[in-house]
Design a protein around this motif. Structure first.
Motif, PDB file in Angstrom:
ATOM      1  N   LEU A  55       0.820  -1.208   0.000  1.00 14.23           N
ATOM      2  CA  LEU A  55       0.000   0.000   0.000  1.00 14.23           C
ATOM      3  C   LEU A  55       0.855   1.260   0.000  1.00 14.23           C
ATOM      4  N   ARG A  56       1.933   1.283   0.788  1.00 12.30           N
ATOM      5  CA  ARG A  56       2.774   2.482   0.835  1.00 12.30           C
ATOM      6  C   ARG A  56       3.588   2.649  -0.441  1.00 12.30           C
ATOM      7  N   SER A  57       3.762   1.580  -1.213  1.00  7.10           N
ATOM      8  CA  SER A  57       4.468   1.682  -2.487  1.00  7.10           C
ATOM      9  C   SER A  57       3.578   2.226  -3.592  1.00  7.10           C
ATOM     10  N   TRP A  63      -2.346   8.130   5.492  1.00  7.29           N
ATOM     11  CA  TRP A  63      -3.352   7.489   6.319  1.00  7.29           C
ATOM     12  C   TRP A  63      -3.964   6.254   5.675  1.00  7.29           C
ATOM     13  N   ALA A  64      -3.909   6.172   4.343  1.00  9.21           N
ATOM     14  CA  ALA A  64      -4.613   5.095   3.639  1.00  9.21           C
ATOM     15  C   ALA A  64      -4.105   3.699   4.020  1.00  9.21           C
ATOM     16  N   LEU A  67      -5.524   2.747   7.447  1.00 10.93           N
ATOM     17  CA  LEU A  67      -6.960   2.493   7.411  1.00 10.93           C
ATOM     18  C   LEU A  67      -7.263   1.132   6.794  1.00 10.93           C
ATOM     19  N   VAL A  68      -6.656   0.859   5.641  1.00  9.04           N
ATOM     20  CA  VAL A  68      -6.893  -0.428   4.977  1.00  9.04           C
ATOM     21  C   VAL A  68      -6.338  -1.573   5.815  1.00  9.04           C
ATOM     22  N   GLY A  69      -5.148  -1.372   6.396  1.00  5.73           N
ATOM     23  CA  GLY A  69      -4.564  -2.413   7.241  1.00  5.73           C
ATOM     24  C   GLY A  69      -5.411  -2.690   8.466  1.00  5.73           C
ATOM     25  N   GLY A  70      -5.986  -1.628   9.076  1.00  2.52           N
ATOM     26  CA  GLY A  70      -6.856  -1.829  10.226  1.00  2.52           C
ATOM     27  C   GLY A  70      -8.097  -2.627   9.877  1.00  2.52           C
ATOM     28  N   LEU A  71      -8.696  -2.328   8.710  1.00  5.37           N
ATOM     29  CA  LEU A  71      -9.857  -3.102   8.268  1.00  5.37           C
ATOM     30  C   LEU A  71      -9.482  -4.560   8.019  1.00  5.37           C
ATOM     31  N   VAL A 139       3.324   1.254  14.673  1.00  8.02           N
ATOM     32  CA  VAL A 139       4.733   1.432  14.304  1.00  8.02           C
ATOM     33  C   VAL A 139       4.850   1.898  12.861  1.00  8.02           C
ATOM     34  N   ASP A 140       4.109   1.263  11.958  1.00  8.05           N
ATOM     35  CA  ASP A 140       4.141   1.648  10.546  1.00  8.05           C
ATOM     36  C   ASP A 140       3.620   3.065  10.361  1.00  8.05           C
ATOM     37  N   LEU A 141       2.543   3.410  11.064  1.00  7.00           N
ATOM     38  CA  LEU A 141       1.980   4.754  10.931  1.00  7.00           C
ATOM     39  C   LEU A 141       2.964   5.814  11.405  1.00  7.00           C
ATOM     40  N   LEU A 142       3.593   5.583  12.556  1.00  6.82           N
ATOM     41  CA  LEU A 142       4.518   6.571  13.105  1.00  6.82           C
ATOM     42  C   LEU A 142       5.798   6.670  12.277  1.00  6.82           C
ATOM     43  N   ALA A 143       6.389   5.523  11.956  1.00  6.38           N
ATOM     44  CA  ALA A 143       7.693   5.532  11.292  1.00  6.38           C
ATOM     45  C   ALA A 143       7.602   5.890   9.820  1.00  6.38           C
TER      46      ALA A 143
END
Length: 729
Positions: A55-57, A63-64, A67-71, A139-143
């Motif tokens: 997703l980050r690539s 934020w996306a 959000l998708v990872g949380g779902l 961790v992913d969100l912060l870093a």
């Protein structure tokens, strides 16, 4: 935009996040027994890290991916832990939401009641796996999402807190792996991607990355070198950490504030001690005794008594004086004890008279018949006892004098409650046919041990009055604390001095004949006073849990006088504890009674995601505000202050360009050569930005990092000029 955008760097950063979380999972191995929770948790973390990296690539929205990872985490947990029995349900429903909520609450209750190392039941596995996935999201969100990798360490700490607070943080390699991954993540995010504008402007990023990598190497090597030595440092094993309720951090400790209202917590399988007894067994090992009961709770009294260690027999002198002159010579048994996982300020000793040989200082409290230490026991310490097995028989106790010493009146106190008279009447009725003190005690024990009268159960019914003993006699359900307390209070109402002993049953013999005692063997029992015999143990807890009663209290035992080893039952529920019992299992009735539970669970999940998104928005706004805060005027003022500290000043009458000429002239004079090209370009760019801000109708916007780089380049040249002046001087 993510601070680690696209390509291999995104995947490498995601792999470091997964490694840090997976290594932190290993910190739970000291508190949770081995099981499938570890491979399942690690596999789930790796899968989620791969999804987040993809997703980050493919998106620049910070934020996306969260959000998708949380779902994805929510759907995965619902499918794995809330599917109907016997089939897999990938699509959630209100029923699966209810099942997940029930399992979640059961896991919390089980965790609250358990003593390490605890078995990883499915409900606990849900907490561990779900918690690890949530930590990875943060961790992913912060870093990677918010560009604040240093704060991700706080999220990783959440997985270490259980082991740290319990004194069981897992292996040193877990710390090495988590620390190395964390510091390497800092190094990776410290340096701008090759070819980016930031990498061309400044050489500070690679330097920070190199320092972070060196720090990671130092942490790794240091942890590998020092962790094996830490355990051997003086005093390390006796380090006293804060106590959490009835459980001492680091090892098992018996509760002294026993609450009859609480259900029994899950028992620990940790080995607390081992011992060898030769030639015969010595029965339970007592740690302490309790005198004061207020109707619901036992508490430690405030007496301070004790004598220094010596070679005398550890047994109240009053009891020795009262022993009949013609009594048979007691059998002596040697007992060698080794502490394994017990953290107590008192040594476990048999209930019979004993001498003790132990390294270090200790005192004997004859009032309570306890052996006290100035510090807690530590793994590996050992001591030896010579135990005198008294020739206690039913006939001897039956013929004991009923005149008690005056100082035992304190063991006859019964709390005044709304049912204290009912308790006394019940005792009188139970012992109505008994003739003498011993027969009364035996009648009480037999009444409580009878399966027709009482049921052993770790779940305690809700309180119905202010008298816990009366409630127990009415519900007829409880575990060793209720049975032992009931007999103690019933005996007191009959005029028999009684107290509660707390310690361990004999444990189980291994292949070498060594008795192995675990947390599951902890137990509570009543002790009644008989002149000439002292405090005598009885066993009212049902045989299904405590085994046979002592020989002198067994109405079916033979009348032989030869000492025999006591049975070694494992009391599956005998852990004096203030913690609740086993995790409650929610049934269909509870689910039906709470019909709005799925909506509350869904609302809670949505609220958590909204909180993460809101946190990210706030952080982005904060960073943007900080970027706006360093405008050309602020940067120029900051540079002017640094130069003034070095002796380079100018008046406000000079224009920025005139000031720049003065700065260049002064710096070149000090270094005895031309100004460096990077510093010169930075000074010109800063002056141009300042003039545009002051005079241009639409000044060109500049980023926070650009202005910082301009100031740093000039300050570095100032530092070079200062060093040159020192060499010349």
């Amino acid at each position: 935009m993510s601070p680690v955008p696209g390509g291999a760097r995104t995947w490498l950063a995601g792999a470091l996040c997964a490694l840090a979380v997976s290594a932190s999972l290993l910190s739970l191995t000291g508190a949770v027994a081995p099981g499938r929770w570890l491979p399942v948790g690690a596999a789930a973390v790796i899968a989620l890290a791969a999804l987040l990296a993809v997703l980050r690539s493919t998106t620049t929205a910070w934020w996306a991916p969260t959000l998708v990872g949380g779902l994805a985490v929510g759907l995965g947990l619902l499918a794995a832990y809330a599917s109907p029995p016997g089939r897999f349900q990938p699509v959630p429903s209100t029923a699966s939401l209810a099942r997940l909520g029930d399992t979640f609450r059961a896991g919390l209750a089980y965790t609250d009641m358990s003593r390490p190392p605890v078995e990883a039941i499915p409900a606990l596995e849900l907490l561990i796996v779900g918690g690890a996935l949530l930590v990875l999201l943060v961790v992913d969100l912060l870093a990677l999402g918010l560009g604040a990798p240093a704060w991700s360490g706080l999220a990783l700490l959440a997985l270490w807190l259980p082991g740290i607070t319990l004194g069981r943080p897992g292996s040193g390699l877990a710390f090495v792996g988590a620390a190395a991954a964390y510091v390497l993540l800092l190094a990776l995010t410290a340096a701008p991607p090759p070819g980016s504008r930031g990498s061309r402007r400044s050489s500070d990023g690679p330097r920070r990355a190199g320092l972070a990598a060196a720090g990671a190497a130092t942490v790794t090597v240091g942890a590998l070198a020092l962790s094996p030595l830490a355990g051997s440092l003086p005093g390390f094993a006796t380090l006293s950490l804060p106590s959490l309720g009835a459980v001492s951090t680091g090892s098992l400790q018996l509760a002294q504030d026993l609450d009859l209202r609480e259900s029994l917590g899950a028992r620990s399988s940790e080995v607390v001690l081992t011992y060898r007894a030769d030639p015969v067994g010595v029965g339970p090992l007592r740690v302490f005794t309790l005198r004061d009961f207020d109707g619901e709770n036992w508490s430690r009294d405030t007496r301070t008594a004790g004598v220094a260690a010596d070679d005398a027999l550890l047994w109240p002198a009053r009891d020795l004086a009262d022993r009949p002159a013609g009594e048979a010579q007691p059998t002596t048994t040697s007992v060698d004890v080794t502490i394994r996982g017990l953290r107590e300020e008192r040594l476990p000793v048999p209930v019979m008279p004993r001498t003790l040989d132990s390294a270090g200082r200790w005192t004997y409290d004859a009032e309570r018949d306890e052996v006290n230490r100035p510090s807690v026991t530590r793994p590996g310490m050992s001591y030896t006892m010579e135990v005198e097995l008294l020739d206690l028989t039913a006939d001897g106790l039956r013929g004991a004098d009923v005149t008690y010493p005056a100082d035992l009146d304190q063991y006859l106190e019964v709390p005044r409650t709304s049912h204290s008279d009912d308790v006394a009447a019940a005792a009188a009725e139970i012992a109505s046919a008994a003739d003498g003190t011993y027969e009364q005690a035996l009648a009480l024990q037999s009444y409580l041990r009878s399966a027709q009268n009482f049921t052993y159960d770790t779940e305690v019914p809700p309180a119905r009055s202010d008298d816990a003993v009366w409630d127990f006699l009415q519900s007829r359900t409880g575990y060793c604390v209720q049975f032992g307390t009931a007999m103690t209070l019933l005996a007191r109402t009959l005029g028999i001095p009684a107290r509660l002993g707390v310690g361990f049953l004999p444990g189980t013999a291994d292949d070498t004949g060594t008795q192995v005692v675990t947390g599951r063997d902890s137990h509570a029992w009543p002790e009644l006073y008989f002149p000439g015999a002292g405090w005598v143990r009885f066993e009212p807890t049902p045989a299904v849990q405590s085994g046979s009663p002592p020989r002198w209290a067994d109405p079916f035992a033979s009348t032989g006088n030869a000492p025999v080893p006591e049975p070694n039952p494992r009391d599956e529920g005998a852990v004096p504890s203030a913690a609740p019992s086993q995790a409650p299992q929610a049934g269909p009735a509870s689910a039906a009674a709470d019909s709005d539970r799925p909506l509350r669970i869904a609302a809670g999940a949505a609220g958590s995601l909204m909180f993460l998104v809101g946190l990210g928005w706030w952080w982005r706004r904060r960073r943007s505000a900080a970027a706006v805060g360093l405008d050309p005027e602020v940067a120029w003022t900051r540079l002017r202050g640094r130069l003034a500290a070095a002796g380079i000043t100018w008046s406000d009458a000079r224009t920025p360009r005139q000031a720049a000429v003065l700065i260049v002239s002064e710096l070149e004079r000090r270094i005895d050569g031309p100004l460096g090209p990077e510093a010169g370009a930075a000074l010109n760019a800063l002056v141009r930005a300042l003039e545009e801000t002051r005079y241009a109708p639409a000044p060109r916007p500049l980023e926070h990092g650009e202005l910082e780089d301009y100031v740093r380049a000039i300050v570095r040249e100032l530092a070079r000029s200062t060093r040159s002046s020192e060499r010349v001087g």
